[in-house]
Enzyme design. Structure first.
Site, short mmCIF file in Angstrom:
data_model
loop_
_atom_site.label_atom_id
_atom_site.label_comp_id
_atom_site.label_asym_id
_atom_site.label_seq_id
_atom_site.Cartn_x
_atom_site.Cartn_y
_atom_site.Cartn_z
N CYS A 9 50.87 55.73 54.76
CA CYS A 9 51.49 56.82 55.53
C CYS A 9 50.58 57.13 56.70
CB CYS A 9 51.79 58.04 54.65
SG CYS A 9 50.36 58.98 54.12
N ARG A 15 51.88 61.72 51.45
CA ARG A 15 52.87 60.79 50.93
C ARG A 15 52.29 59.56 50.25
NH1 ARG A 15 56.15 60.08 56.32
NH2 ARG A 15 54.03 60.35 57.10
N ASP A 119 57.33 63.39 56.54
CA ASP A 119 55.98 63.91 56.33
C ASP A 119 56.05 65.41 56.03
OD1 ASP A 119 53.28 64.44 56.29
OD2 ASP A 119 52.88 63.55 58.25
#
Length: 148
Positions: A9, A15, A119
């Site tokens: 990520c 994440r 996100d």
């Protein structure tokens, strides 16, 4: 068989560490002989998991306490058999810099219509909950392909 799996990520504090920990948890005994790790395209190097991410994961039985963010580098990426990106930006970042990775880089949400995981950084708790739920769902879609 995929022996070295990376989740990628942006900051490697929300994440991808969640995806790493969920996959490792779901593999259970099948994790033997494999490495599962996570990196960030713009990692907050050395930082622990974001507090909201940590809290949401822990409430669901996933412990991120040992996590420290790491930067995605050519060396680390080139060692992976399978690289799962959390959004298209990460996917294109890796393949544009390291074309030799093409074919090893896929979206985590590939098997669910190439879905991305937004996100949650900087957003209210609900965003972290939604991200966790999506990641959990998408990891499940990869399991049969990883343990086969």
């Amino acid at each position: 068989m995929f022996k070295h799996i990376l989740m990628v990520c942006t900051g490697n504090i929300c994440r991808s560490p969640t995806a790493e920990a969920i996959l490792r948890s779901r593999l259970g005994e099948n994790v033997k002989g494999r490495t599962v790790a996570s990196l960030g395209t713009m990692a907050m190097i050395g930082e622990p998991a974001h507090p909201l991410t940590f809290e949401v994961a822990l409430e669901r039985g996933i412990d991120l306490s040992g996590h420290h963010a790491r930067q995605a580098t050519k060396l680390l990426l080139s060692q992976a058999d399978l690289i799962l990106a959390l959004d298209r930006g990460h996917e294109s970042w890796m393949v544009s810099r390291y074309p030799e990775l093409k074919g090893r880089v896929h979206l985590l949400g590939r098997w669910d219509g190439n879905q991305e995981v937004a996100d949650p950084y900087g957003f209210p708790r609900e965003a972290s909950v939604k991200a966790f739920e999506q990641i959990e769902k998408y990891v499940e879609t990869w399991l049969p392909r990883i343990v086969a």
